[in-house]
Design an enzyme around this catalytic site. Sequence first.
Site, PDB file in Angstrom:
ATOM      1  CD  GLU A  72      52.830  32.360  37.992  1.00 47.44           C
ATOM      2  OE1 GLU A  72      52.477  31.165  37.080  1.00 47.44           O
ATOM      3  OE2 GLU A  72      52.920  32.316  38.636  1.00 47.44           O
TER       4      GLU A  72
ATOM      5  CD  GLU B 165      50.767  28.045  36.961  1.00 47.47           C
ATOM      6  OE1 GLU B 165      49.461  28.630  36.809  1.00 47.47           O
ATOM      7  OE2 GLU B 165      51.141  27.262  37.722  1.00 47.47           O
TER       8      GLU B 165
END
Length: 338
Positions: free
Chosen positions: A156, A252
């Site tokens: 991220e 995720e």
Amino acid sequence: MIKSIGSLFIYKISLIILLLFLQNGFSQEAKPRFNYNAKYEPEKGIYHGAGQDKNGFQDYVNAVGQDKMPAIYMTYVNITSPVKRIERWGKSLKQVLDSLPKGIMPQIGLGFTGGKDTGAGLDKEVADGKYNKQLQAFYKMLLDLDRPSFTRIGYEFEGDWNGYSPESFKKVFITISKAFKEKNIKSATVWCSGGGSADFISLEKLMTYYPGDQYVDWWGIDIFSPEEFDHIGLQNFFDAAHIHKRPVMIGECTPRFVGVLDGETSWDKWFKPFFKMLHDNPGIKAFCYINWDWEYWSNRNGFPWHDWKDARIEKNPFVLEAYKKEMEKPLFIHLNNK
């Protein structure tokens, strides 16, 4: 004449029924997967993964069944932690993996932050060598594991909660990627975007964080809220990965703000479009589901996840049965058919 017209009518009706049957049959089949020959990429299908702690993983396995044991186990470590903590994490991970059936691949979220989603990125310090001892401890841990794995380096990366800058992030990514090759470490590098959580920044901005194809084995993106499935930014990411000839890992995923407790409503709002996305995008070759009660973990770890809801599939019978039915499709690669 009447007999021939009747026969023709029956023939046409039969043909229509046959075509509808075939169309429906084909619609249930997954599109053929792309194959880019990336490190640890399955030739066909999608690796099934789950986490993101030992108990959550085991609860998930108990729910889906041993015959659908995930091929991937999720875990996390921060490279800015003390060396002793990284060593303890590595030892604990080895114990967990040794307690599970042979062949499960860890998927490691490797962070280099200095706080809890506060934007205190320490990527520049890592790039400048301040945490070289920690990196060496991390490499040693992977060598001790001696099994295929995936490492989402600085996962991220564009998220403001991490606070990484493009140049220092790329420098760290390249350093780790080179070390994997030089030390013959059995880990595929994953360049993992925050996607919708980071507001789907433009591809032009996203690519300022890209270290280069020679250092990246897989592309990755994390998916949480239901509105992300229809966002053009998600499809743009999949298309760009295909142009770069890299398989995609959904690093995720969890039904944020939806959960499972509303049963069929939960399924229709998040799970149904999620599985459609997996089927419709042949470059996706792995996904990892987070089987958590987010309020519990928010209270325990001090992160702002209180309203993310309960994503544990075993907590609703409708969601559980529908999920298991999806997992029975040949598209998904479990440990027993890896």
